[in-house]
Design a protein around this motif. Structure first.
Motif, short mmCIF file in Angstrom:
data_model
loop_
_atom_site.label_atom_id
_atom_site.label_comp_id
_atom_site.label_asym_id
_atom_site.label_seq_id
_atom_site.Cartn_x
_atom_site.Cartn_y
_atom_site.Cartn_z
N MET A 21 91.29 20.91 114.35
CA MET A 21 91.42 19.79 115.29
C MET A 21 90.48 18.68 114.87
N GLY A 22 90.95 17.44 114.94
CA GLY A 22 90.11 16.30 114.62
C GLY A 22 89.49 15.68 115.86
N LYS A 23 88.69 14.65 115.66
CA LYS A 23 88.08 13.93 116.78
C LYS A 23 89.01 12.83 117.27
N PRO A 24 88.86 12.40 118.53
CA PRO A 24 89.65 11.26 119.01
C PRO A 24 89.37 10.02 118.16
N GLN A 25 90.41 9.24 117.87
CA GLN A 25 90.24 8.04 117.06
C GLN A 25 89.54 6.96 117.87
N ASP A 26 89.05 5.94 117.16
CA ASP A 26 88.26 4.88 117.82
C ASP A 26 89.05 4.19 118.94
N TRP A 77 88.35 22.91 109.78
CA TRP A 77 87.36 22.50 110.77
C TRP A 77 88.02 22.22 112.11
N HIS A 78 87.34 22.63 113.17
CA HIS A 78 87.79 22.35 114.54
C HIS A 78 86.70 21.52 115.20
N ALA A 79 87.01 20.22 115.43
CA ALA A 79 85.98 19.30 115.91
C ALA A 79 85.46 19.68 117.29
N ALA A 80 86.31 20.22 118.14
CA ALA A 80 85.87 20.51 119.50
C ALA A 80 84.83 21.62 119.56
N VAL A 81 84.92 22.58 118.63
CA VAL A 81 83.91 23.65 118.60
C VAL A 81 82.90 23.43 117.48
N ALA A 82 83.12 22.38 116.67
CA ALA A 82 82.20 22.02 115.59
C ALA A 82 81.96 23.20 114.65
N ALA A 83 83.05 23.85 114.23
CA ALA A 83 82.93 25.01 113.37
C ALA A 83 84.30 25.37 112.80
N THR A 84 84.29 26.28 111.84
CA THR A 84 85.54 26.89 111.39
C THR A 84 85.96 27.90 112.45
N TYR A 85 87.22 27.88 112.80
CA TYR A 85 87.67 28.58 114.01
C TYR A 85 89.02 29.23 113.76
N ALA A 86 89.26 30.37 114.39
CA ALA A 86 90.55 31.05 114.29
C ALA A 86 90.96 31.53 115.67
#
Length: 458
Positions: free
Chosen positions: A254-259, A322-331
């Motif tokens: 997941m990415g971060k919200p855009q500007d 990368w998963h931006a919401a958890v700031a980590a590699t996630y499964a």
């Protein structure tokens, strides 16, 4: 949305139309039901005996599709989380009728009037579910959580377990939970903060009827739900790290919200009367939001809508998903009764942890398309349900005026958010710009078409 009081059947009729529009499956095919009935009687074999461990489950009171049970024990300064996951792979064989149907569905679909399950109820609410009525087959992940909250996979095994209690979010007391529960969840949450994670868990929208009028309400997560989520998070992070090191697996990204989305959120915050200083980042705002406060709850929902859709990515050499919401590699590994991909991630983690080859690593190349289509359909259904709820809530209030703010403008007009109730709609631009506060009139609310129309009040 979870609970509905719908004496006039506006919602009930609308939900039936949503099921029809999105062609949601009804009953399972006959061959799937026949196979499910047969495998539900399959003996638990090749499983270690873990029935002496005091596992419990923690879920909504009405839930019967119980994916997870847990137990906690100290290990020096560390805590060991024994996280038992329903062993769907023991009952659903690759290429079977059950498996083929699961690939068609991808996930369970949830609507306020009931769910469309991934597997037949005889399995997902019976033989495979970790209910406290006998021995169950599970894959038990042992996750070591250190004092800083870092999670590491210590071992994975198939085991027979017996849940001691089915605890409910709505009624559980802290003294009913395993010793170490609070300490472990506090550690996981502290590690999130240290990583800069910003998971947004907005309240659920509920529609209730009072004296013949519908109201749209926000129900924040309970403390038990928030704490329980930390157990699943720790396990999924540990599984992701193990699979990444083994150069295999499927990861949630997941990415971060855009500007531009963040700018829209600032306008929404203004409409809701929230103080969001310019130097403060979105992540900093998220950490101080309180879902018990209506305005905070509304902005949490807006943040969720503004965030990019999460996706699935198979392992790629040299890439770090990368998963931006958890700031980590996630499964995703902890909900195999509800998500197709989790069954394969569980089996891969079991193989990797025990030094065995992954049975079908190529499956991780095929799963993303299936899961992303299922996720997209879930999102469309969720939006349709919210649109329906908003239309029902506003039915009968035509001609009423509301305070609103413009959150953004594009070729389709201006998007506005009313302050109370917190409803998002579109209106003709008429020279409006983001941040404009205005008074709008409700011109129509059509529950049949799930639409509402506003105009600027004179």
């Amino acid at each position: 949305m979870r609970t509905i009081v719908d004496r006039d059947c506006l919602l009930g009729h609308g939900l039936a139309l949503i099921r029809q529009q999105f062609q949601l499956p009804g009953d399972f095919p006959a061959d799937v039901l026949t196979e499910a009935k047969a495998v539900a009687r399959r003996p638990i074999g090749e499983h270690a005996d873990a029935t002496q461990v005091d596992f419990v489950t923690l879920d909504p009171a009405q839930s019967r599709d119980l994916d997870q049970a847990f137990a906690i024990e100290p290990a020096g300064s560390d805590l060991l989380l024994h996280y038992a996951i329903a062993d769907v792979g023991w009952f659903v064989a690759p290429g079977s009728a059950l498996d083929r149907e699961a690939w068609v569905r991808g996930t369970s679909y949830y609507l306020p009037d009931g769910k469309v399950p991934l597997y037949p109820p005889i399995l997902c609410e019976g033989a495979v579910s970790l209910l406290p009525d006998g021995e169950r087959a599970a894959v038990v992940f042992t996750v070591r959580v250190d004092p800083a909250g870092e999670a590491k996979l210590d071992g994975v095994k198939r085991a027979r377990i017996r849940s001691r209690a089915k605890l409910a979010y709505e009624t559980v007391r802290e003294d009913e939970l395993p010793a170490g529960f609070a300490e472990l969840t506090d550690r996981v949450e502290a590690a999130e903060l240290a990583r800069g994670a910003a998971r947004v868990e907005p309240p659920e929208q509920e529609v209730v009827q009072d004296n013949g009028h519908f109201q749209l309400q926000l129900r924040p997560q309970s403390w038990a739900e928030r704490k329980n989520a930390a157990l699943s998070l720790a396990t999924n992070l540990a599984v992701a790290d193990a699979l990444l090191q083994a150069k295999t697996g499927l990861f949630r990204t997941m990415g971060k919200p855009q500007d531009w989305a963040v700018k829209r959120l600032r306008h929404t915050a203004r409409a809701l009367g929230l103080d969001w200083p310019k130097p403060e980042s979105l992540e900093q705002l998220e950490r101080r939001l309180d879902p018990e406060r209506p305005a905070d709850a509304a902005i949490m929902l807006a943040i969720r809508r503004a965030s990019p859709a999460a996706g699935y990515e198979p392992y790629r050499e040299g890439a770090k998903p990368w998963h931006a919401a958890v700031a980590a590699t996630y499964a995703h590994a902890t909900a195999p009764l509800r998500r197709l991909a989790d069954r394969y991630v569980v089996e891969a983690a079991l193989a990797v942890a025990n030094g065995q080859p992954v049975a079908d690593p190529g499956v991780f190349e095929r799963l993303p398309d299936v899961m992303q289509k299922a996720d997209a359909l879930s999102g469309q259904i969720a939006h349709a349900v919210i649109d329906l709820a908003e239309a029902v809530v506003l039915t009968g209030r035509e001609g009423s005026t509301f305070d609103a703010v413009v959150t953004d403008v594009d070729e389709r007009g201006a998007r506005i958010q009313s302050c109370s109730p917190a409803i998002v709609a579109r209106i003709k631009t008429d020279g409006l710009k983001p941040g404009d506060a205005l008074r709008v009139r409700l011109d129509s609310a059509d529950a049949e078409r799930r639409t509402v129309q506003f105009s600027i009040a004179s």
